[in-house]
Scaffold this active site. Sequence first.
Site: not given
Length: 327
Positions: A50, A54, A94, A126, A186, A258
Site C-alpha cells: 500500500c 499509516c 467485510c 461491508c 462504519c 465492535r
Amino acid sequence: MERWTKEQIAEIYNKPLLGLMYESNEVYKQNFEVGEIVVNTLLSVKTGGCPEDCSYCSQSSKYVTDVKASKMMELEDVKAKAREAKENGTTRFCISSMGTRVRNNRDFDNVLEMVKAVKAEGLEVCCTLGMLNPEQADRLKEAGLNAYNHNVDTSDEYYDKIITTRTYKDRLETLEAVAGSGLKICSGGIIGMGETHEDRIGMLHTLANLPEQPESVPINCLVPIKGTPLENNKRVDVWEMLRMIATARIIMPKAVVRISAGREMMSTEEQALCFMAGANSIFAGNKLLTTPNPEIGTDNHMFNLLGLKPRPSSVHERSSTDLPIIS
Ligand code: DTB
C-alpha cells in the site's frame, strides 16, 4: 450541528470507571437485545504494497514487515470464505482491499462482483477500500453493499503524527460520500498509538458529531507490527479499552460497538467486561487482515459461557433461481 461538545464527552470519559460502565450498560440495554452480538468476518481480498504510510499498518509499502503483497483474490475463493463465515454464525462479511482510494478499474469491478456474490449467500456486506467518491459509493450501493468502513483512526490533532500521505479532511469527505449514497457508515479508530486521552476524546467527538452517527464503530487496540514505527508501543490495558467502549456507547447509543484489533490478547474476563460496558460486536475467524484473531472454537466457547448469540443477518438467502420480484 454539534450533538456532543468535547467538554461533555470528556466529562463522561473521565467518570469513575465502574460508575461509567453501569451507565453505559443501561444505555446498551435500552437499545439492544442483551447478549446478541453482531458477528463480522473480515477478509483481505488484496493485501500489502500500500502506498499510504499509516504508522500502525503491516501493509504499508513504506515499512519492511512480514506481510507479502498479494494480488486480488478470485471470486470463487471469496464466495467459499463467505459460505464458511455464514456457517460459523457470521452476520456481516467485510471485504478489505488495501490502497489509497478506489479506482474505476478491474479491481473495483471485481469487488463489486464480490459484494453481489456475498449478498446472494445471505450475508450483510461491508467494504473498506480506502477513499472513494460519490459515484463509486453509489455503485457499491447498487451492488447491494450495506455499509462502508472508513476509520477516522484518532483525533484531528494527532492524525498527521500517524499518517502523512492523506489528511483528516480526506477521511471526512469519504464519509460524506458514503452517507450521501445511503450506505451505512462504519467508522472508528485505534488506541495505543501514543495518543493522549484528549485525542481519544477528540476521536469520539468526531464520530459522535458526524451528520449521521455511524451505524457501526470498531474500536481497535493497536497490534504493534514489527517493522512499523509503532512496533515498540506497549499494549493498551483493558481499563482504557473499557473507557472508550463505555463512552462510545453513551454518546452513540444506537451504534454497534465492535471490539476489533487486539481482541486476541484479551482474556474471556476482559471481553466479558467489554460486553458489559456496551460492546456488542466482534470480528470472528482466526485472522483479521494480517494479524491473528481468536479461533472460532474459542469464541464459541466464550459465547456459550457468557450466554451470547450471533445477530441473524438481515439478508435472506437468495438462491440464483429466485425470480426478480416484479412489484
Ligand atoms: C477496523 O476498524 N479494524 C479492522 C477493520 N476495521 C478493517 C482491521 C483490523 C486490522 C488489524 C491489523 C491487521 O490484521 O492487519
